[in-house]
Design a protein around this motif. Structure first.
Motif, PDB file in Angstrom:
ATOM      1  N   VAL A 114     -82.462  29.963 -88.475  1.00  0.00           N
ATOM      2  CA  VAL A 114     -81.379  29.867 -89.452  1.00  0.00           C
ATOM      3  C   VAL A 114     -82.009  29.800 -90.837  1.00  0.00           C
ATOM      4  O   VAL A 114     -82.680  28.823 -91.175  1.00  0.00           O
ATOM      5  CB  VAL A 114     -80.494  28.637 -89.193  1.00  0.00           C
ATOM      6  N   HIS A 115     -81.803  30.847 -91.620  1.00  0.00           N
ATOM      7  CA  HIS A 115     -82.511  30.987 -92.892  1.00  0.00           C
ATOM      8  C   HIS A 115     -81.610  30.874 -94.112  1.00  0.00           C
ATOM      9  O   HIS A 115     -82.064  31.150 -95.239  1.00  0.00           O
ATOM     10  CB  HIS A 115     -83.239  32.334 -92.930  1.00  0.00           C
ATOM     11  N   SER A 116     -80.348  30.483 -93.920  1.00  0.00           N
ATOM     12  CA  SER A 116     -79.463  30.319 -95.067  1.00  0.00           C
ATOM     13  C   SER A 116     -78.224  29.535 -94.652  1.00  0.00           C
ATOM     14  O   SER A 116     -77.876  29.468 -93.467  1.00  0.00           O
ATOM     15  CB  SER A 116     -79.035  31.685 -95.632  1.00  0.00           C
ATOM     16  N   GLU A 117     -77.564  28.961 -95.642  1.00  0.00           N
ATOM     17  CA  GLU A 117     -76.305  28.277 -95.369  1.00  0.00           C
ATOM     18  C   GLU A 117     -75.245  29.274 -94.908  1.00  0.00           C
ATOM     19  O   GLU A 117     -74.407  28.960 -94.056  1.00  0.00           O
ATOM     20  CB  GLU A 117     -75.835  27.542 -96.624  1.00  0.00           C
ATOM     21  N   LYS A 118     -75.275  30.480 -95.454  1.00  0.00           N
ATOM     22  CA  LYS A 118     -74.318  31.516 -95.064  1.00  0.00           C
ATOM     23  C   LYS A 118     -74.449  31.856 -93.583  1.00  0.00           C
ATOM     24  O   LYS A 118     -73.439  31.980 -92.874  1.00  0.00           O
ATOM     25  CB  LYS A 118     -74.531  32.769 -95.910  1.00  0.00           C
ATOM     26  N   LEU A 119     -75.687  31.997 -93.110  1.00  0.00           N
ATOM     27  CA  LEU A 119     -75.892  32.290 -91.693  1.00  0.00           C
ATOM     28  C   LEU A 119     -75.407  31.125 -90.836  1.00  0.00           C
ATOM     29  O   LEU A 119     -74.759  31.327 -89.796  1.00  0.00           O
ATOM     30  CB  LEU A 119     -77.372  32.563 -91.412  1.00  0.00           C
TER      31      LEU A 119
END
Length: 266
Positions: A114-119
């Motif tokens: 998980v590389h972002s808050e959006k993901l």
């Protein structure tokens, strides 16, 4: 080579890696969380029969870099029949348009990248479509500890922010810890791997800032060439491919033009 001879190779490879993991644990500082490391066998480009043999040798956790390959193997009739308790870990870059395909895979156990808050938000939104409402999706937050543009992951300074977002804004996700790939072929004669030290520092900061028990926050770091060193520095999950796969003499490990084994999340 006969099937029986292949099985002996697989069992020997698994036992060899597990023995080295145990030895690395013995060398680990007692000041670090004394968590038994999880071995995730990276099965990229490996055929279903070899996955079954590794499963029969005791491996339960398998990692895949690509959504299509994980989904294909998770639905393979042989694996479905022979590997009832298999756990699939996704360890590659996850694009938004592949989320639903990945979440629908049988026995999907964890997404380590998980590389972002959006993901995280997208995973949180889609997950209830595939599992019961009380079953959360285990995830790790990926940190780009080496600051390489070619690698995914957030900056170390954002670790607390994204971990807090998962914990407080994503009720369908289960925050398990932090993951990094790090630079390849680091020379440990120069000292401890700085990427591993950075990830361990990120964990301390996340735990301090969010009041979490450090024993409950995992570190996924270390691959075939450096998993023992990673364990000595606190890894709770190691992603090992070629260290086991090199025993599969009838299925050589594919290498890049630079000689790196394809057993890592890229």
């Amino acid at each position: 080579m006969s099937s029986r001879e292949q099985q002996v190779d697989v069992m020997f490879g698994v036992k060899s890696v597990l023995s080295q993991i145990e030895a690395a644990v013995a060398r680990r500082s007692k000041n670090l969380p004394q968590v038994t490391p999880r071995l995730v066998a990276v099965s990229k480009i490996k055929p279903a029969p070899l996955i079954v043999e590794a499963y029969e040798a005791g491996i339960r956790d398998f990692g895949e870099n690509y959504v299509n390959e994980l989904v294909e193997k998770a639905n393979d009739p042989l694996i479905l029949e022979k590997c009832k308790d298999i756990k699939w870990h996704f360890i590659g870059h996850l694009q938004t348009n592949k989320i639903n395909k990945l979440l629908g895979a049988p026995k999907l156990h964890m997404i380590q990248t998980v590389h972002s808050e959006k993901l995280a938000d997208n995973l949180n939104k889609q997950w209830p479509k595939y599992r019961s409402s009380d079953e959360k999706l285990p995830v790790m937050v990926q940190i780009n500890t080496s600051a390489e543009e070619a690698k995914n992951g957030i900056e170390p300074s954002e670790a607390t922010k994204v971990a807090e977002h998962v914990l407080k804004k994503c009720p369908n996700l289960d925050f398990k810890g932090l993951m990094t790939i790090g630079i390849y072929d680091y020379d440990t004669s120069k000292g401890p791997n700085p990427d591993f030290l950075t990830l361990a520092k990120c964990r301390r900061e996340v735990c301090d800032n969010l009041n979490l028990d450090i024993n409950d926050v995992e570190l996924s770091m270390g691959m075939s060439t450096d998993y023992q060193h990673a364990i000595e520095l606190g890894a709770t999950t190691v992603r090992v491919g070629s260290a086991v796969a090199k025993r599969f003499s009838s299925h050589p490990v594919r290498r890049s033009s630079k000689g790196n084994c394809y057993d890592s999340a890229k």
